[in-house]
Scaffold this active site. Structure first.
Site, PDB file in Angstrom:
ATOM      1  N   ARG A  41       0.964  -1.228  -0.075  1.00 10.85           N
ATOM      2  CA  ARG A  41      -0.247  -0.029  -0.051  1.00 10.85           C
ATOM      3  C   ARG A  41       0.782   1.309   0.209  1.00 10.85           C
ATOM      4  NH1 ARG A  41      -1.929  -3.303   4.074  1.00 10.85           N
ATOM      5  NH2 ARG A  41      -4.110  -4.157   3.706  1.00 10.85           N
ATOM      6  N   LYS A  96      -1.652  -2.315   7.929  1.00  4.59           N
ATOM      7  CA  LYS A  96      -2.834  -1.894   8.768  1.00  4.59           C
ATOM      8  C   LYS A  96      -2.800  -2.448  10.100  1.00  4.59           C
ATOM      9  CE  LYS A  96      -6.251  -0.675   5.018  1.00  4.59           C
ATOM     10  NZ  LYS A  96      -7.318  -0.625   4.712  1.00  4.59           N
ATOM     11  N   HIS A 153      -3.081   2.446  -5.619  1.00  4.60           N
ATOM     12  CA  HIS A 153      -3.442   1.263  -5.119  1.00  4.60           C
ATOM     13  C   HIS A 153      -4.124   0.350  -6.246  1.00  4.60           C
ATOM     14  CE1 HIS A 153      -5.198  -0.586  -1.366  1.00  4.60           C
ATOM     15  NE2 HIS A 153      -6.493  -0.908  -2.144  1.00  4.60           N
ATOM     16  N   ARG A 206      -1.642  -2.324  -6.546  1.00  3.65           N
ATOM     17  CA  ARG A 206      -1.714  -3.192  -5.686  1.00  3.65           C
ATOM     18  C   ARG A 206      -2.681  -4.225  -6.068  1.00  3.65           C
ATOM     19  NH1 ARG A 206      -1.353  -4.692  -0.162  1.00  3.65           N
ATOM     20  NH2 ARG A 206      -3.561  -5.221   0.680  1.00  3.65           N
ATOM     21  N   HIS A 224      -3.855  -9.163   4.231  1.00  3.22           N
ATOM     22  CA  HIS A 224      -5.142  -8.964   4.827  1.00  3.22           C
ATOM     23  C   HIS A 224      -5.626  -9.673   6.111  1.00  3.22           C
ATOM     24  CE1 HIS A 224      -6.459  -8.488   0.290  1.00  3.22           C
ATOM     25  NE2 HIS A 224      -6.102  -7.229   0.918  1.00  3.22           N
ATOM     26  N   TYR A 232     -10.530 -10.210  -5.818  1.00  2.00           N
ATOM     27  CA  TYR A 232      -9.492 -10.249  -6.846  1.00  2.00           C
ATOM     28  C   TYR A 232      -9.831 -11.608  -7.619  1.00  2.00           C
ATOM     29  CZ  TYR A 232      -7.235  -6.479  -4.269  1.00  2.00           C
ATOM     30  OH  TYR A 232      -6.882  -5.351  -3.681  1.00  2.00           O
TER      31      TYR A 232
END
Length: 304
Positions: free
Chosen positions: A150, A174, A249, A252, A275, A284
């Site tokens: 990211r 994150k 993004h 990514r 994730h 995806y």
């Protein structure tokens, strides 16, 4: 009429808890500002009702009140902000449940196919990275397009995160979660070049891997601007992609799509992307027309 100052007085403790919780959880400054704005609006809609007494109906009513001026993406972002707000209250024992978890996200947004570049297009984009800081900017593109980082993860990258001898990178993702990922040889090579030719930081204590010409950590906005300039030049020579909304993004997205098209196990893709849930990675797994045609060639229809 209730003002912002009234809200801050009535809901002082919950707001303070949310601010502390977001910072502690590693939310970016931009996200914290956006979520606080959404939560202020939500609290205003409660009309002084204590947050502990608010329920699913209050959350849905607030979302419906914004429906005419907001699309699915905005609605889901608002819901995420309220969910996070109640999560912070639960964490600090200021609430006993999270009513926002009882509200479903918009399916339209959830099922939207991500925008991405095909592998040959991604390779072509790299040829448009030029200029005095080419190696640095190319390394940034490689990290996002071929390692799935990211933009915020690139921004937070420090010298100590790059393990040149091991060929790996420690990524602070994150929620302040660490993820060590192996790097392709070419990425290791370019990161090595950047490390060796790194601009001397303004502060001797600056650990940033990517440094601006002013000697400071390269900001998220600067990285986005670098990417935007490259995409603009790329689109000028490829008018068929003019309407494709490209951004950091989307690199990514391209990385994730590339892995899945190469039949990499989705559980591995999840770990590489950092994730928390495999459901996030599932977006995806879109199927394109070429894959559909290829699948149908395996069907043998008998003559009747």
């Amino acid at each position: 009429m209730t003002t912002k100052y009234d809200i801050e007085e009535i809901y002082a403790e919950p707001l303070q808890a949310f601010k502390i919780w977001m910072k502690q959880s590693g939310y970016t400054e931009a996200t914290r500002k956006e979520y606080m704005r959404e939560v202020y609006d939500y609290l205003y809609s409660l009309d002084e009702l204590p947050v502990q007494q608010a329920g699913k109906l209050n959350v849905v009513s607030f979302l419906v009140s914004k429906q005419d001026s907001a699309g699915d993406k905005t609605r889901n972002r608002t819901l995420s902000a309220i969910r996070s707000f109640y999560a912070s209250l639960l964490d600090f024992d200021l609430a006993t449940r999270n009513p926002a978890l009882e509200v479903k996200k918009s399916k339209t947004e959830k099922n939207k196919i991500p925008v991405y570049l095909e592998e040959h297009e991604l390779k072509k984009v790299l040829t448009y990275v030029e200029g005095r800081y080419r190696d640095r900017n190319l390394a940034i593109f490689l990290l996002m397009g071929y390692c799935g980082l990211r933009v915020g993860e690139v921004h937070r990258m420090n010298l100590s995160h790059f393990k040149r001898d091991k060929g790996t990178l420690e990524v602070l993702g994150k929620g302040r979660k660490w993820n060590e990922i192996p790097l392709p040889d070419l990425v290791v090579e370019y990161l090595g070049k950047v490390e060796e030719g790194r601009i001397q930081p303004y502060s001797a204590k600056e650990e940033a891997f990517f440094v601006s010409q002013k000697g400071r950590r390269l900001s998220i906005r600067q990285i986005q601007k670098i990417a935007a300039n490259v995409f603009d030049a790329f689109k000028q020579d490829h008018p068929q992609l003019t309407d494709l909304k490209l951004s950091c993004h989307k690199l990514r997205h391209s990385f994730a799509t590339m892995l899945l098209k190469n039949n990499v196990d989705i559980r591995v893709v999840k770990e590489l992307l950092g994730h928390a849930s495999i459901e996030t990675t599932m977006i995806y797994t879109h199927i394109n027309d070429e894959q559909k045609r290829s699948a149908m060639t395996t069907i043998v229809v008998p003559k009747i």
